[in-house]
Design a protein around this motif. Structure first.
Motif, mmCIF file in Angstrom:
data_model
loop_
_atom_site.group_PDB
_atom_site.id
_atom_site.type_symbol
_atom_site.label_atom_id
_atom_site.label_comp_id
_atom_site.label_asym_id
_atom_site.label_seq_id
_atom_site.Cartn_x
_atom_site.Cartn_y
_atom_site.Cartn_z
ATOM 1 N N LEU A 69 0.826 -1.211 0.000
ATOM 2 C CA LEU A 69 0.000 0.000 0.000
ATOM 3 C C LEU A 69 0.860 1.260 0.000
ATOM 4 O O LEU A 69 0.556 2.229 -0.699
ATOM 5 C CB LEU A 69 -0.925 -0.003 1.225
ATOM 6 N N VAL A 70 1.929 1.244 0.770
ATOM 7 C CA VAL A 70 2.804 2.418 0.837
ATOM 8 C C VAL A 70 3.541 2.621 -0.483
ATOM 9 O O VAL A 70 3.631 3.743 -1.010
ATOM 10 C CB VAL A 70 3.789 2.282 2.013
ATOM 11 N N SER A 71 4.077 1.552 -1.047
ATOM 12 C CA SER A 71 4.884 1.680 -2.270
ATOM 13 C C SER A 71 4.048 2.090 -3.474
ATOM 14 O O SER A 71 4.576 2.675 -4.428
ATOM 15 C CB SER A 71 5.603 0.362 -2.564
ATOM 16 N N HIS A 77 5.540 10.276 0.482
ATOM 17 C CA HIS A 77 6.754 10.950 0.930
ATOM 18 C C HIS A 77 7.969 10.149 0.473
ATOM 19 O O HIS A 77 7.992 8.919 0.602
ATOM 20 C CB HIS A 77 6.744 11.078 2.454
ATOM 21 N N PRO A 78 9.006 10.802 -0.036
ATOM 22 C CA PRO A 78 10.173 10.065 -0.544
ATOM 23 C C PRO A 78 10.904 9.261 0.524
ATOM 24 O O PRO A 78 11.630 8.314 0.195
ATOM 25 C CB PRO A 78 11.067 11.168 -1.121
ATOM 26 N N ASP A 79 10.750 9.613 1.789
ATOM 27 C CA ASP A 79 11.413 8.875 2.867
ATOM 28 C C ASP A 79 10.570 7.721 3.399
ATOM 29 O O ASP A 79 11.002 7.034 4.330
ATOM 30 C CB ASP A 79 11.753 9.820 4.030
ATOM 31 N N ASP A 80 9.398 7.519 2.836
ATOM 32 C CA ASP A 80 8.517 6.443 3.316
ATOM 33 C C ASP A 80 8.917 5.137 2.636
ATOM 34 O O ASP A 80 8.268 4.654 1.702
ATOM 35 C CB ASP A 80 7.051 6.792 3.033
ATOM 36 N N ASP A 81 9.990 4.548 3.137
ATOM 37 C CA ASP A 81 10.560 3.348 2.520
ATOM 38 C C ASP A 81 10.263 2.115 3.366
ATOM 39 O O ASP A 81 9.420 2.148 4.263
ATOM 40 C CB ASP A 81 12.064 3.522 2.329
ATOM 41 N N PRO A 120 2.053 11.551 3.742
ATOM 42 C CA PRO A 120 1.871 12.221 2.454
ATOM 43 C C PRO A 120 3.150 12.860 1.939
ATOM 44 O O PRO A 120 4.083 13.140 2.699
ATOM 45 C CB PRO A 120 0.815 13.282 2.767
ATOM 46 N N ALA A 121 3.163 13.094 0.647
ATOM 47 C CA ALA A 121 4.300 13.756 0.006
ATOM 48 C C ALA A 121 4.340 15.225 0.425
ATOM 49 O O ALA A 121 3.323 15.811 0.800
ATOM 50 C CB ALA A 121 4.171 13.640 -1.500
ATOM 51 N N PRO A 122 5.517 15.848 0.373
ATOM 52 C CA PRO A 122 5.600 17.292 0.635
ATOM 53 C C PRO A 122 4.735 18.054 -0.359
ATOM 54 O O PRO A 122 4.601 17.666 -1.520
ATOM 55 C CB PRO A 122 7.087 17.605 0.430
ATOM 56 N N GLU A 123 4.121 19.136 0.116
ATOM 57 C CA GLU A 123 3.239 19.932 -0.725
ATOM 58 C C GLU A 123 3.699 21.382 -0.756
ATOM 59 O O GLU A 123 4.292 21.883 0.199
ATOM 60 C CB GLU A 123 1.800 19.871 -0.187
ATOM 61 N N LYS A 124 3.399 22.026 -1.871
ATOM 62 C CA LYS A 124 3.696 23.447 -2.007
ATOM 63 C C LYS A 124 2.760 24.238 -1.109
ATOM 64 O O LYS A 124 1.549 24.038 -1.130
ATOM 65 C CB LYS A 124 3.513 23.878 -3.467
#
Length: 363
Positions: A69-71, A77-81, A120-124
């Protein structure tokens, strides 16, 4: 055309609405309070936990299920490995509905609900502030700026009204009773406690809220009051809604006022010709209803990124907002039975004209 509604009839109607719906809503609200179980994972930092159901078929290992689910999360988020997934299990943040924590090696049966926190991914950052117009022990009324979504969805998760307000107030139960488009600004009603949110949400679902919007567009003279009736359709996955010709109307809006305004404050939109503010009273609540109806009237709203032309995703200039704002909400409170109304100014800075009566009826 719309016939005027006398003030006495309006007051009587509000009393009837209160007596008809208040008791039922209170009963349903109390029933929800008794029957709604505690969440297995509470909201955290403004965001609720994700519920994921194991598909039909074979059992799975919890670690493999969450890693998948995460992948495959679209905005991750790029660090969510893989290590971050394991840290969730170590912290007891992957659980069943009853709160039982899982390990990566736990075998989970098909059609079982599993709860965990997404990252979540970083947002503007949206460079507009959200302000509080009114607050008591039950509700909070905010003024939502443009470019800020109401609820987390797709690429807009943290840059949303609900997450910002939960973080600002510390109240993780704060929930919108209705929704404004991301590009639409103005009044947004939030409930502060889980056990009462249904009563206020039903006001909007049953069209028991008198709403007024202000739109800025090219000036066009209309015979007022006017009524727009259209059949609006919107396909899942499509950005823009469409008008369906020769179909039964499903979208209704009253046009209550058209007032010419000084175009100089709207120079960033590079308007050509005269501008006006339109006071609109939506009776129904179809997606993009006012935006597509304004386009159909030949006066698309200034700054609209979808109508008449859909702009590419991410191609937006925060200095050029869409000039549509929710300026008035009026309803009978489902808990007290008392009339309540909230007002703000839109992009024109002008007060709601007398013809609108503050609550959307005509004088």
């Amino acid at each position: 055309m719309v016939a005027p509604i006398p003030l006495e009839e309006k007051a009587t109607a509000w009393s009837m609405i209160a007596s008809k719906f208040m008791t039922n809503k209170l009963v349903r609200s109390m029933n929800r309070k008794k029957s709604t179980p505690n969440l297995p994972l509470p909201p955290r930092d403004g965001l609720g936990a994700t519920r994921a159901r194991v598909p039909q078929g074979s059992s799975v290992l919890a670690g493999d299920f969450i890693a998948h689910l995460v992948s495959t999360q679209r905005h991750r988020h790029p660090d969510d490995d893989a290590d971050a997934v394991l840290r969730r299990f170590a912290a007891g943040e992957v659980v069943l509905r009853d709160g039982t924590p899982l390990t990566p090696e736990s075998v989970v049966a098909p059609e079982t609900d599993v709860f965990f926190y997404r990252r979540p991914a970083p947002e503007k950052h949206v460079p507009y502030e959200i302000s509080i117009v009114y607050e008591d022990s039950d509700i909070l009324v905010a003024h939502k700026p443009p470019f800020l979504a109401t609820m987390p969805r797709a690429a807009h998760i943290t840059e949303t009204a609900v997450v910002r307000l939960r973080r600002a107030t510390g109240n993780e139960e704060l929930t919108p009773a209705h929704r404004l488009d991301r590009m639409t600004s103005g009044l947004l009603l939030m409930t502060k406690r889980r056990e009462i949110r249904g009563a206020y949400q039903e006001l909007f679902a049953h069209r028991q809220v008198h709403k007024l919007y202000e739109a800025i567009a090219a000036y066009r003279r209309l015979d007022l009051p006017a009524r727009w009736e259209h059949h609006i359709a919107k396909e899942h996955g499509e950005i823009a809604a469409t008008l369906v010709r020769d179909a039964e109307p499903n979208s209704f809006t009253n046009v209550l006022a058209v007032d010419e305004v000084d175009p100089s404050p709207f120079s960033v939109h590079a308007p050509s010709g005269r501008l006006a503010r339109y006071i609109l009273q939506p009776i129904t609540g179809k997606t993009h209803q006012l935006r597509i109806q304004m386009l159909a009237a030949g006066v698309p709203i200034l700054g609209d990124p979808v109508y008449p032309e859909v702009r590419p995703f991410g191609d937006e200039d925060y200095s050029v907002p869409m000039c549509l704002s929710s300026v008035s909400l009026a309803f009978v409170d489902p808990l007290s039975g008392q009339p309540r109304s909230f007002h703000t100014t839109g992009f024109s800075g002008l007060p709601i004209p007398e013809v609108c009566g503050g609550g959307g009826s005509l004088r």
